[in-house]
Each structure stands twice: as structure tokens, then as C-alpha cells.
Design a protein around this motif. Structure first.
Motif, PDB file in Angstrom:
ATOM      1  N   GLY A 269       0.807  -1.215   0.000  1.00  0.00           N
ATOM      2  CA  GLY A 269       0.000   0.000   0.000  1.00  0.00           C
ATOM      3  C   GLY A 269       0.839   1.264   0.000  1.00  0.00           C
ATOM      4  N   ASN A 270       2.132   1.125   0.245  1.00  0.00           N
ATOM      5  CA  ASN A 270       3.040   2.279   0.196  1.00  0.00           C
ATOM      6  C   ASN A 270       3.799   2.370  -1.129  1.00  0.00           C
ATOM      7  OD1 ASN A 270       3.438   4.405   2.095  1.00  0.00           O
ATOM      8  ND2 ASN A 270       3.901   2.886   3.668  1.00  0.00           N
ATOM      9  N   LEU A 271       3.471   1.495  -2.079  1.00  0.00           N
ATOM     10  CA  LEU A 271       4.234   1.440  -3.320  1.00  0.00           C
ATOM     11  C   LEU A 271       4.180   2.748  -4.098  1.00  0.00           C
ATOM     12  CD1 LEU A 271       5.913  -0.079  -5.382  1.00  0.00           C
ATOM     13  CD2 LEU A 271       3.795  -1.038  -6.321  1.00  0.00           C
ATOM     14  N   THR A 272       3.001   3.317  -4.258  1.00  0.00           N
ATOM     15  CA  THR A 272       2.886   4.563  -5.018  1.00  0.00           C
ATOM     16  C   THR A 272       3.589   5.707  -4.299  1.00  0.00           C
ATOM     17  OG1 THR A 272       0.821   3.832  -6.032  1.00  0.00           O
ATOM     18  CG2 THR A 272       1.273   6.189  -6.070  1.00  0.00           C
ATOM     19  N   ASN A 273       3.521   5.701  -2.972  1.00  0.00           N
ATOM     20  CA  ASN A 273       4.228   6.704  -2.182  1.00  0.00           C
ATOM     21  C   ASN A 273       5.740   6.619  -2.429  1.00  0.00           C
ATOM     22  OD1 ASN A 273       4.764   8.646  -0.086  1.00  0.00           O
ATOM     23  ND2 ASN A 273       5.128   6.960   1.332  1.00  0.00           N
ATOM     24  N   VAL A 274       6.274   5.408  -2.407  1.00  0.00           N
ATOM     25  CA  VAL A 274       7.708   5.229  -2.659  1.00  0.00           C
ATOM     26  C   VAL A 274       8.040   5.598  -4.096  1.00  0.00           C
ATOM     27  CG1 VAL A 274       9.560   3.515  -2.787  1.00  0.00           C
ATOM     28  CG2 VAL A 274       7.972   3.469  -0.869  1.00  0.00           C
ATOM     29  N   LYS A 275       7.221   5.165  -5.024  1.00  0.00           N
ATOM     30  CA  LYS A 275       7.459   5.459  -6.438  1.00  0.00           C
ATOM     31  C   LYS A 275       7.496   6.969  -6.695  1.00  0.00           C
ATOM     32  CE  LYS A 275       5.551   4.410 -11.048  1.00  0.00           C
ATOM     33  NZ  LYS A 275       5.103   5.725 -11.506  1.00  0.00           N
ATOM     34  N   SER A 276       6.628   7.693  -6.006  1.00  0.00           N
ATOM     35  CA  SER A 276       6.516   9.138  -6.222  1.00  0.00           C
ATOM     36  C   SER A 276       7.635   9.922  -5.553  1.00  0.00           C
ATOM     37  CB  SER A 276       5.164   9.644  -5.698  1.00  0.00           C
ATOM     38  OG  SER A 276       4.089   9.010  -6.360  1.00  0.00           O
ATOM     39  N   THR A 336      -2.683   4.153  -5.551  1.00  0.00           N
ATOM     40  CA  THR A 336      -2.306   3.897  -4.161  1.00  0.00           C
ATOM     41  C   THR A 336      -1.159   2.911  -4.002  1.00  0.00           C
ATOM     42  OG1 THR A 336      -3.874   2.062  -3.919  1.00  0.00           O
ATOM     43  CG2 THR A 336      -4.685   4.290  -3.417  1.00  0.00           C
ATOM     44  N   GLY A 337      -1.088   1.918  -4.884  1.00  0.00           N
ATOM     45  CA  GLY A 337      -0.119   0.847  -4.707  1.00  0.00           C
ATOM     46  C   GLY A 337      -0.730  -0.408  -4.138  1.00  0.00           C
ATOM     47  N   TYR A 338      -1.974  -0.334  -3.643  1.00  0.00           N
ATOM     48  CA  TYR A 338      -2.659  -1.540  -3.180  1.00  0.00           C
ATOM     49  C   TYR A 338      -2.852  -2.505  -4.346  1.00  0.00           C
ATOM     50  CZ  TYR A 338      -3.804   0.428   1.415  1.00  0.00           C
ATOM     51  OH  TYR A 338      -3.726   0.947   2.674  1.00  0.00           O
ATOM     52  N   GLU A 343      -9.393  -9.940 -10.575  1.00  0.00           N
ATOM     53  CA  GLU A 343      -8.551 -10.370 -11.692  1.00  0.00           C
ATOM     54  C   GLU A 343      -8.840  -9.554 -12.949  1.00  0.00           C
ATOM     55  OE1 GLU A 343      -8.188 -14.584 -12.369  1.00  0.00           O
ATOM     56  OE2 GLU A 343      -8.754 -15.040 -10.298  1.00  0.00           O
ATOM     57  N   SER A 344     -10.120  -9.215 -13.164  1.00  0.00           N
ATOM     58  CA  SER A 344     -10.501  -8.486 -14.379  1.00  0.00           C
ATOM     59  C   SER A 344      -9.898  -7.091 -14.423  1.00  0.00           C
ATOM     60  CB  SER A 344     -12.025  -8.392 -14.481  1.00  0.00           C
ATOM     61  OG  SER A 344     -12.571  -7.764 -13.335  1.00  0.00           O
ATOM     62  N   ALA A 345      -9.502  -6.544 -13.268  1.00  0.00           N
ATOM     63  CA  ALA A 345      -8.891  -5.211 -13.258  1.00  0.00           C
ATOM     64  C   ALA A 345      -7.577  -5.206 -14.034  1.00  0.00           C
ATOM     65  CB  ALA A 345      -8.665  -4.745 -11.825  1.00  0.00           C
ATOM     66  N   TYR A 346      -6.860  -6.335 -13.990  1.00  0.00           N
ATOM     67  CA  TYR A 346      -5.583  -6.410 -14.695  1.00  0.00           C
ATOM     68  C   TYR A 346      -5.770  -6.549 -16.204  1.00  0.00           C
ATOM     69  CZ  TYR A 346      -3.266  -6.677 -10.203  1.00  0.00           C
ATOM     70  OH  TYR A 346      -2.809  -6.369  -8.943  1.00  0.00           O
ATOM     71  N   VAL A 355       1.273  -1.762 -15.511  1.00  0.00           N
ATOM     72  CA  VAL A 355       2.169  -2.800 -15.006  1.00  0.00           C
ATOM     73  C   VAL A 355       3.231  -3.177 -16.042  1.00  0.00           C
ATOM     74  CG1 VAL A 355       0.453  -3.718 -13.406  1.00  0.00           C
ATOM     75  CG2 VAL A 355       0.625  -4.690 -15.710  1.00  0.00           C
ATOM     76  N   GLU A 356       2.934  -2.947 -17.316  1.00  0.00           N
ATOM     77  CA  GLU A 356       3.951  -3.184 -18.335  1.00  0.00           C
ATOM     78  C   GLU A 356       5.096  -2.184 -18.197  1.00  0.00           C
ATOM     79  OE1 GLU A 356       4.353  -3.520 -23.234  1.00  0.00           O
ATOM     80  OE2 GLU A 356       2.380  -3.372 -22.289  1.00  0.00           O
ATOM     81  N   GLU A 357       4.742  -0.944 -17.856  1.00  0.00           N
ATOM     82  CA  GLU A 357       5.748   0.096 -17.667  1.00  0.00           C
ATOM     83  C   GLU A 357       6.402   0.021 -16.291  1.00  0.00           C
ATOM     84  OE1 GLU A 357       3.708   3.747 -18.281  1.00  0.00           O
ATOM     85  OE2 GLU A 357       3.207   3.329 -20.381  1.00  0.00           O
ATOM     86  N   PHE A 358       5.664  -0.517 -15.297  1.00  0.00           N
ATOM     87  CA  PHE A 358       6.138  -0.546 -13.909  1.00  0.00           C
ATOM     88  C   PHE A 358       5.880  -1.943 -13.332  1.00  0.00           C
ATOM     89  CE2 PHE A 358       5.316   0.873  -9.326  1.00  0.00           C
ATOM     90  CZ  PHE A 358       6.659   0.976  -9.021  1.00  0.00           C
ATOM     91  N   PRO A 359       6.705  -2.927 -13.706  1.00  0.00           N
ATOM     92  CA  PRO A 359       6.484  -4.320 -13.302  1.00  0.00           C
ATOM     93  C   PRO A 359       6.445  -4.540 -11.792  1.00  0.00           C
ATOM     94  CG  PRO A 359       8.127  -4.187 -15.050  1.00  0.00           C
ATOM     95  CD  PRO A 359       7.875  -2.781 -14.591  1.00  0.00           C
ATOM     96  N   SER A 360       7.038  -3.637 -11.018  1.00  0.00           N
ATOM     97  CA  SER A 360       7.011  -3.785  -9.555  1.00  0.00           C
ATOM     98  C   SER A 360       5.594  -3.847  -9.011  1.00  0.00           C
ATOM     99  CB  SER A 360       7.768  -2.637  -8.885  1.00  0.00           C
ATOM    100  OG  SER A 360       9.150  -2.706  -9.164  1.00  0.00           O
ATOM    101  N   ALA A 361       4.646  -3.280  -9.763  1.00  0.00           N
ATOM    102  CA  ALA A 361       3.252  -3.279  -9.318  1.00  0.00           C
ATOM    103  C   ALA A 361       2.643  -4.671  -9.341  1.00  0.00           C
ATOM    104  CB  ALA A 361       2.432  -2.333 -10.191  1.00  0.00           C
ATOM    105  N   LEU A 362       3.316  -5.633  -9.977  1.00  0.00           N
ATOM    106  CA  LEU A 362       2.797  -6.998 -10.043  1.00  0.00           C
ATOM    107  C   LEU A 362       3.326  -7.893  -8.925  1.00  0.00           C
ATOM    108  CD1 LEU A 362       2.965  -7.746 -13.876  1.00  0.00           C
ATOM    109  CD2 LEU A 362       0.908  -7.474 -12.488  1.00  0.00           C
ATOM    110  N   VAL A 363       4.351  -7.441  -8.215  1.00  0.00           N
ATOM    111  CA  VAL A 363       5.005  -8.302  -7.225  1.00  0.00           C
ATOM    112  C   VAL A 363       4.031  -8.766  -6.149  1.00  0.00           C
ATOM    113  CG1 VAL A 363       6.770  -8.393  -5.415  1.00  0.00           C
ATOM    114  CG2 VAL A 363       7.304  -7.350  -7.636  1.00  0.00           C
TER     115      VAL A 363
END
Length: 421
Positions: A269-276, A336-338, A343-346, A355-363
């Protein structure tokens, strides 16, 4: 005469307009939506944006968004409203608050409200904390797992491959030692607020979870629990790669972003915060394994409350449907990073491109294969406190692992005794 006719006409039109406005106001259904803000970023503004979009599509419904602070503070406010005879229509609360809400008989079952295909689209790991048996009681919304964040620049400086994060406990120690300097820690794992959650990851990586699915038993004194705690303690006591004692939940991301620590365990949930905010190249990976990979799920679900007028109930259900559309779930995940809970959202153009541009979002999503339920029991607040206190007493040197965990098991069993069949 014409002047008086004009005055009368204006007066008549004013009365008609006022009546129309009154009728229009009467036609608007207001619902209360309580929401926590538990991580960094600008989530409150995002919620306001979603509410505005919904109201534009549904001018006959007004959503009052109430930001309650932390999850526990939000839960306190919601329960105060319920006990005061004025329950909110909706609230996002911890998924693990389920047993407490069921015990108080204040939420409505969701199973009959949505089709089977709707629930099948949610990830199983998130549904585990959302239902009891075949009965669904809440909708996964802002959900997470714990992931490892690491500073690739610091890896390079230490002679480590920035594309190869530690994969197991031994490598975590090895890497952390190389990354620890006079002004930098190799690793930080927060030990306040959600220390039981961080601990669960280590227990799951060792053997299994620390409670039963029905919320009536805990396994704090199990061998795999004690092994997990011994390892956590060793990171500061034996290997000296992490600060001793208490490490605050809220300061760990700040330490990571400022370069005070090279790696951290924290919510996705902090992923977007760290990314930014990271001024360096960073990576995200699964948590290192012991016998296996593992992380508890976390985060909040949407609950629908009982004893509300039927028109409010219908409006609340419509708002749930809006918030959980694949497009909205995708947007929420990106902003948000959550983890996107459906599944359909992806499959949406927006999230698939992201996620293609930022693969970390798939981890975090991919780690769901190894995830299990967050600590949830009856009398959950009391049980959590017992275990949190035990973890703190070990990390601060007040108790041994055996002493603290045996005592926590005994106290928890006393609390859960009334719920045994």
C-alpha cells in the motif's frame, strides 16, 4: 394593474421553483461512508474524487465521506455510531474486523446481493478474510501483502547485483551485512502498530499460520512461531543489521526514502508513495523465504451495515458496485499501490499498460500464490494486543521467546475459551 400581475407572476414562479427544489432535495438519498487513511500518499483526495464521479452518475444519491484516521480509530467511530442508533451505511474497515462485527451482529451478509461470477473474480487469498464458510460478509477493497523494498543504488555501492534481491533468510542476512554502514542500516522491519502482521510473514515462511480459520484458536507457542521470532530477534541482536528495540511503522518508509536503511519490509500500500518520492532506483520483491515463500494479506474491506432504511441500503449497494468496477479497482491500485482485488482489473487497458511500464506493481499480486489470512479471531483486538505485547517484550529484551510466547498463548486461550464448541 400590469405591475401587480407581474409581481404575482414572479411570486407564483418563485413558489413553484421552491417546491421543485424541495421535491428535488427530498429525492436525494444520503449515505455515510467511513474510510481510514493508513498509509502515505493522497488517498483522501482520491476517495473524494471517486465520490464526486459517483454522484455525477447518480445525482439522486449523496455520499458523505468520513475520514476516520487509522483503521482502529475508524472502527471506534463506526461502532460509536452503531451503538448510538445511527449506523453508517458503509465503512471500509480491516478485513480482520469480521469476527468482531459478526459477534456484534451489525453487518449484512453480502452473498445474496451479488452474482456468483462477481465473487469468483476476486483473488482467493483476499476472499479468505472476507467470508465464513460459504457466506460472504465483506468485499475486498484496499488489500495488500508485505513486500521487500530495496535501494538498487545502495546495492551497487555494496557490490550487490541490483537485479537480484535476497531470496531466502540466509541471503537476507548476508545482503544486510554488506549494506549496513556507520550511517545506514541494511534492513528495517517495523515493530509497532502491526508487528503481529510482520511476524506472520516469518511464521508463514517457516511452516504455517498462527490461528485457525474459524478464529477460535491461536498457535503462538508452536515451534514454527518461536523459530520465526528467534530469527527476527537475531537480525538486531546477533547480526546487527537492524536497529534494536522498537522500530516505528510510520518512520520506516521515511528512513528508506531518506537513505537511512537500504531495505525494508512494508505494505504494498506504500508502493505509489515510494514510487513518487524515491530519488533513487528501487526494486520490489517477494519476501525472502525460509522453508517457503509467505506473506499474510492485509488491508480493508467494504462492509454494509444493518438497520438502515431500504432506500439507503439500495443506494449503498449501488455505491459498492461503482467502487468495485474493474476500471475503478484498476485506478485505485495505480493511485495507491494496493493490489487490485479483482482479476478483471488487470485486463483493463489502464492497469495492463501501467504494469507493463512498472512491473514492480505486479510483485504483491504474484505473491498472493503464497499468501494466507491475516490474524483474525474472535475478540481480535484483545488477542492482537496480547501478541503484539509479546513480540515487543522479546524485541526490547524484557522476555525470552519461550517466556513471551508461552504466556501469550495462555492469555489468548483464556480470551477465546467462551468461543470453543
Amino acid at each position: 394593474m400590469r405591475r401587480w400581475l407581474s409581481v404575482l407572476l414572479i411570486l407564483f414562479l418563485s413558489l413553484v421553483l421552491a417546491a421543485c427544489n424541495s421535491d428535488s432535495a427530498d429525492d436525494v438519498t444520503e449515505i455515510d461512508f467511513y474510510f481510514p487513511v493508513a498509509v502515505g500518499g493522497d488517498i483522501a483526495n482520491l476517495v473524494d474524487e471517486l465520490v464526486a464521479d459517483f454522484e455525477e452518475e447518480n445525482p439522486d444519491i449523496k455520499v458523505n465521506a468520513n475520514f476516520g484516521g487509522s483503521y482502529s480509530e475508524t472502527m471506534t467511530q463506526v461502532m460509536a455510531s452503531v451503538q448510538g442508533g445511527n449506523p453508517p451505511e458503509l465503512a471500509v474497515l480491516f478485513s480482520i474486523d469480521l469476527f468482531t462485527l459478526l459477534e456484534n451482529d451489525v453487518i449484512e451478509e453480502m452473498t445474496p446481493l451479488f452474482g456468483e461470477d462477481y465473487f469468483d473474480d476476486y483473488y482467493d487469498a483476499f476472499m479468505a478474510n472476507s467470508q465464513v464458510g460459504d457466506q460472504v460478509w465483506s468485499i475486498p477493497f484496499q488489500r495488500s501483502t508485505i513486500v521487500l523494498y530495496y535501494n538498487k543504488d545502495k546495492f551497487k555501492e555494496a557490490g550487490l547485483d541490483p537485479e537480484q534481491p535476497p531470496e531466502n533468510w540466509d541471503e537476507l542476512v548476508e545482503y544486510s551485512k554488506k549494506l549496513t554502514t556507520d550511517d545506514q542500516w541494511g534492513l528495517e522491519i517495523p515493530s509497532t502498530g502491526y508487528q503481529y502482521w510482520m511476524f506472520q510473514a516469518l511464521a508463514l515462511q517457516t511452516e504455517g499460520n498462527i490461528m485457525s480459520e474459524d478464529g477460535k484458536e491461536v498457535y503462538f507457542d508452536a515451534p514454527h512461531s518461536k523459530e520465526a521470532m528467534e530469527y527476527w530477534l537475531s537480525l538486531s541482536q546477533d547480526h546487527e543489521v537492524m536497529p534494536e528495540g522498537v522500530i516505528e511503522w510510520g518512520t520506516v518508509p521515511s528512513d528508506f526514502l531518506s537513505g537511512k536503511t537500504a531495505m525494508m519490509y512494508h505494505t504494498t500500500g506504500n508502493l505509489t508513495n515510494v514510487k513518487s518520492n524515491a530519488e533513487f532506483d528501487f526494486g520490489v520483491s517477494f519476501l525472502p523465504a525460509n522453508e517457503q515463500y509467505g506473506s499474510p494479506t492485509g488491508g480493508g474491506n467494504i462492509y454494509l451495515f444493518k438497520d438502515i432504511p431500504e432506500k439507503n441500503r439500495e443506494a449503498a449497494i449501488k455505491f459498492i458496485e461503482f467502487l468495485t468496477k474493474p476500471e475503478q479497482v484498476a485506478k485505485w491500485s495505480i493511485e495507491t499501490g494496493y493490489v487490485a482485488t479483482r482479476e478483471s482489473a488487470y485486463e483493463t487497458e489502464e492497469l495492463s499498460s501501467y504494469v507493463e511500464e512498472f512491473p514492480s506493481a505486479l510483485v504483491a499480486r504474484d505473491q498472493l500464490e503464497y499468501a494466507d489470512s491475516e490474524l483474525a479471531t474472535y475478540q481480535n483486538g484483545e488477542v492482537q494486543k496480547i501478541f503484539n505485547d509479546a513480540i515487543q517484550s522479546v524485541l526490547t529484551g524484557q522476555s525470552t521467546v519461550d517466556e513471551a510466547f508461552n504466556d501469550a498463548q495462555s492469555k489468548a486461550e483464556e480470551v477465546l475459551a467462551p468461543f470453543q464448541e
